[in-house]
Motif scaffolding. Structure first.
Motif, PDB file in Angstrom:
ATOM      1  N   GLU A 121      -8.588  18.278 -22.893  1.00 34.33           N
ATOM      2  CA  GLU A 121      -8.607  17.245 -23.923  1.00 34.33           C
ATOM      3  C   GLU A 121      -9.887  17.379 -24.742  1.00 34.33           C
ATOM      4  OE1 GLU A 121      -5.974  14.063 -21.347  1.00 34.33           O
ATOM      5  OE2 GLU A 121      -8.053  13.561 -21.816  1.00 34.33           O
ATOM      6  N   SER A 122      -9.737  17.416 -26.046  1.00 38.91           N
ATOM      7  CA  SER A 122     -10.912  17.510 -26.911  1.00 38.91           C
ATOM      8  C   SER A 122     -11.465  16.118 -27.164  1.00 38.91           C
ATOM      9  CB  SER A 122     -10.547  18.192 -28.231  1.00 38.91           C
ATOM     10  OG  SER A 122      -9.688  17.364 -28.987  1.00 38.91           O
ATOM     11  N   VAL A 123     -12.722  16.087 -27.517  1.00 37.67           N
ATOM     12  CA  VAL A 123     -13.349  14.787 -27.743  1.00 37.67           C
ATOM     13  C   VAL A 123     -12.817  14.102 -28.997  1.00 37.67           C
ATOM     14  CG1 VAL A 123     -15.440  15.389 -26.477  1.00 37.67           C
ATOM     15  CG2 VAL A 123     -15.287  15.913 -28.914  1.00 37.67           C
ATOM     16  N   ASP A 124     -12.099  14.848 -29.856  1.00 33.44           N
ATOM     17  CA  ASP A 124     -11.521  14.219 -31.049  1.00 33.44           C
ATOM     18  C   ASP A 124     -10.051  13.847 -30.863  1.00 33.44           C
ATOM     19  OD1 ASP A 124     -10.318  16.696 -31.123  1.00 33.44           O
ATOM     20  OD2 ASP A 124     -11.018  17.242 -33.126  1.00 33.44           O
ATOM     21  N   GLY A 125      -9.564  13.858 -29.601  1.00 37.57           N
ATOM     22  CA  GLY A 125      -8.255  13.292 -29.316  1.00 37.57           C
ATOM     23  C   GLY A 125      -7.108  14.247 -29.122  1.00 37.57           C
ATOM     24  N   GLN A 126      -7.353  15.540 -29.099  1.00 36.80           N
ATOM     25  CA  GLN A 126      -6.276  16.493 -28.845  1.00 36.80           C
ATOM     26  C   GLN A 126      -6.079  16.684 -27.334  1.00 36.80           C
ATOM     27  OE1 GLN A 126      -6.359  20.087 -31.516  1.00 36.80           O
ATOM     28  NE2 GLN A 126      -8.422  19.323 -31.943  1.00 36.80           N
ATOM     29  N   SER A 127      -4.848  17.005 -26.934  1.00 33.41           N
ATOM     30  CA  SER A 127      -4.539  17.244 -25.526  1.00 33.41           C
ATOM     31  C   SER A 127      -3.707  18.512 -25.380  1.00 33.41           C
ATOM     32  CB  SER A 127      -3.757  16.066 -24.918  1.00 33.41           C
ATOM     33  OG  SER A 127      -4.540  14.895 -24.862  1.00 33.41           O
ATOM     34  N   ARG A 128      -3.965  19.252 -24.323  1.00 36.78           N
ATOM     35  CA  ARG A 128      -3.180  20.434 -23.968  1.00 36.78           C
ATOM     36  C   ARG A 128      -2.984  20.423 -22.451  1.00 36.78           C
ATOM     37  NH1 ARG A 128      -3.616  20.181 -28.716  1.00 36.78           N
ATOM     38  NH2 ARG A 128      -4.227  21.781 -30.227  1.00 36.78           N
ATOM     39  N   ALA A 129      -1.825  20.854 -22.013  1.00 33.72           N
ATOM     40  CA  ALA A 129      -1.542  21.019 -20.586  1.00 33.72           C
ATOM     41  C   ALA A 129      -0.970  22.422 -20.422  1.00 33.72           C
ATOM     42  CB  ALA A 129      -0.557  19.963 -20.094  1.00 33.72           C
ATOM     43  N   VAL A 130      -1.755  23.334 -19.875  1.00 36.74           N
ATOM     44  CA  VAL A 130      -1.381  24.741 -19.769  1.00 36.74           C
ATOM     45  C   VAL A 130      -0.959  25.049 -18.342  1.00 36.74           C
ATOM     46  CG1 VAL A 130      -2.138  27.109 -20.122  1.00 36.74           C
ATOM     47  CG2 VAL A 130      -3.057  25.288 -21.584  1.00 36.74           C
ATOM     48  N   ALA A 131       0.265  25.530 -18.179  1.00 40.70           N
ATOM     49  CA  ALA A 131       0.775  25.855 -16.848  1.00 40.70           C
ATOM     50  C   ALA A 131       0.007  27.032 -16.256  1.00 40.70           C
ATOM     51  CB  ALA A 131       2.267  26.180 -16.916  1.00 40.70           C
ATOM     52  N   LEU A 132      -0.260  26.949 -14.960  1.00 36.17           N
ATOM     53  CA  LEU A 132      -0.955  27.995 -14.237  1.00 36.17           C
ATOM     54  C   LEU A 132      -0.064  28.559 -13.135  1.00 36.17           C
ATOM     55  CD1 LEU A 132      -4.476  26.352 -13.725  1.00 36.17           C
ATOM     56  CD2 LEU A 132      -3.878  28.155 -15.360  1.00 36.17           C
ATOM     57  N   ALA A 133      -0.005  29.861 -13.059  1.00 34.51           N
ATOM     58  CA  ALA A 133       0.633  30.584 -11.966  1.00 34.51           C
ATOM     59  C   ALA A 133      -0.127  31.896 -11.848  1.00 34.51           C
ATOM     60  CB  ALA A 133       2.116  30.828 -12.251  1.00 34.51           C
ATOM     61  N   GLN A 134       0.138  32.648 -10.793  1.00 35.99           N
ATOM     62  CA  GLN A 134      -0.634  33.852 -10.534  1.00 35.99           C
ATOM     63  C   GLN A 134      -0.667  34.763 -11.762  1.00 35.99           C
ATOM     64  OE1 GLN A 134       0.820  36.720  -7.533  1.00 35.99           O
ATOM     65  NE2 GLN A 134      -1.240  36.649  -6.665  1.00 35.99           N
ATOM     66  N   GLY A 135      -1.863  35.128 -12.191  1.00 38.35           N
ATOM     67  CA  GLY A 135      -2.057  36.005 -13.333  1.00 38.35           C
ATOM     68  C   GLY A 135      -2.327  35.285 -14.638  1.00 38.35           C
ATOM     69  N   ALA A 136      -1.999  33.998 -14.728  1.00 34.01           N
ATOM     70  CA  ALA A 136      -2.238  33.243 -15.953  1.00 34.01           C
ATOM     71  C   ALA A 136      -3.733  32.954 -16.099  1.00 34.01           C
ATOM     72  CB  ALA A 136      -1.457  31.940 -15.948  1.00 34.01           C
ATOM     73  N   ALA A 137      -4.212  32.972 -17.338  1.00 32.02           N
ATOM     74  CA  ALA A 137      -5.613  32.686 -17.611  1.00 32.02           C
ATOM     75  C   ALA A 137      -5.719  31.759 -18.811  1.00 32.02           C
ATOM     76  CB  ALA A 137      -6.391  33.976 -17.873  1.00 32.02           C
ATOM     77  N   VAL A 138      -6.768  30.955 -18.821  1.00 24.82           N
ATOM     78  CA  VAL A 138      -7.026  30.039 -19.926  1.00 24.82           C
ATOM     79  C   VAL A 138      -8.479  30.188 -20.342  1.00 24.82           C
ATOM     80  CG1 VAL A 138      -6.943  27.664 -20.752  1.00 24.82           C
ATOM     81  CG2 VAL A 138      -5.354  28.404 -18.964  1.00 24.82           C
ATOM     82  N   HIS A 139      -8.702  30.441 -21.621  1.00 24.17           N
ATOM     83  CA  HIS A 139     -10.041  30.491 -22.196  1.00 24.17           C
ATOM     84  C   HIS A 139     -10.308  29.115 -22.787  1.00 24.17           C
ATOM     85  CE1 HIS A 139     -13.006  32.743 -25.079  1.00 24.17           C
ATOM     86  NE2 HIS A 139     -13.563  31.713 -24.479  1.00 24.17           N
ATOM     87  N   VAL A 140     -11.185  28.358 -22.154  1.00 22.58           N
ATOM     88  CA  VAL A 140     -11.483  26.992 -22.579  1.00 22.58           C
ATOM     89  C   VAL A 140     -12.680  27.017 -23.535  1.00 22.58           C
ATOM     90  CG1 VAL A 140     -12.074  24.664 -21.831  1.00 22.58           C
ATOM     91  CG2 VAL A 140     -10.675  26.137 -20.344  1.00 22.58           C
ATOM     92  N   PRO A 141     -12.484  26.720 -24.811  1.00 19.47           N
ATOM     93  CA  PRO A 141     -13.623  26.699 -25.736  1.00 19.47           C
ATOM     94  C   PRO A 141     -14.547  25.519 -25.426  1.00 19.47           C
ATOM     95  CG  PRO A 141     -11.509  26.774 -26.898  1.00 19.47           C
ATOM     96  CD  PRO A 141     -11.225  26.415 -25.484  1.00 19.47           C
TER      97      PRO A 141
END
Length: 204
Positions: free
Chosen positions: A118-138
């Motif tokens: 969740e960004s401080v300006d009100g955006q939301s994301r929910a990214v599914a995780l399973a083996q091999g998945a990666a998320v680059h969090v800015p």
């Protein structure tokens, strides 16, 4: 003659799919009694304390640190055990970095879950995780791991050593804006948290 700065020793690590980090330099555990106020369903949380005890393990973190300051990294694993608190899935405390512009990488090693952002300006994301998945969090995104499966959710993470963690921002906002909950059909969905009051991002 100027003194030669000390040079950190390279880290030779062995990362297990179970979250074991051979070569770790530090780590910590979070127990159920330390998660007060994290779950919106306070009655379900209290019932879990009664059933499992306050020393029940929720998640553990193993880390490797080599050096400090600008340019240094923290590399580690997070192992989040499965659980339910009402219809909410087990979560980590979640944080924004103390230096909010710092980014982080998450790579799922095993299990199933969600990285809730969740960004401080009100955006939301929910990214599914399973083996091999990666998320680059800015930078400037609050983030939390959620275990939606029946096995431990294990992630490898990496972030700048000088980033720090601001755990208080979530509690001050009345919790994250979205809850990750059971969808009643064997999966997960998100639901708005009516207690959420918005984030107040500190100065970098």
């Amino acid at each position: 003659m100027a003194a030669t700065p000390s040079i950190a020793e390279p880290g030779a690590l062995l990362v297990g799919l179970d979250g074991a980090l051979r070569g770790r330099t530090s780590g910590y555990q979070k127990r159920l009694g330390e998660m007060a106020g994290v779950y919106r369903d306070a009655l379900a949380y209290a019932s879990a304390i009664t059933e499992h005890g306050s020393d029940h393990l929720v998640y553990r973190v193993e880390e490797h640190r080599a050096g400090s300051g600008a340019g240094a990294l923290i590399i580690g694993t997070s192992t989040l055990l499965p659980g339910r608190y009402g219809d909410e899935f087990a979560v980590t405390r979640g944080h924004l970095h103390r230096k909010p512009d710092r980014a982080e990488l998450y790579h799922c090693l095993s299990g199933h879950g969600v990285l809730l952002l969740e960004s401080v300006d009100g955006q939301s994301r929910a990214v599914a995780l399973a083996q091999g998945a990666a998320v680059h969090v800015p930078g400037h995104w609050v983030h939390r791991s959620v275990n939606t499966g029946d096995e431990p959710l294990v992630t490898l993470f990496c972030y700048p050593e000088d980033a720090g963690q601001n755990y208080e921002i979530i509690g001050a906002a009345g919790g994250m804006a979205q809850l990750v909950v059971d969808d009643g059909a064997g999966g997960w969905t998100t639901r708005a948290n009516p207690d959420h009051r918005g984030y107040q991002e500190p100065a970098a």
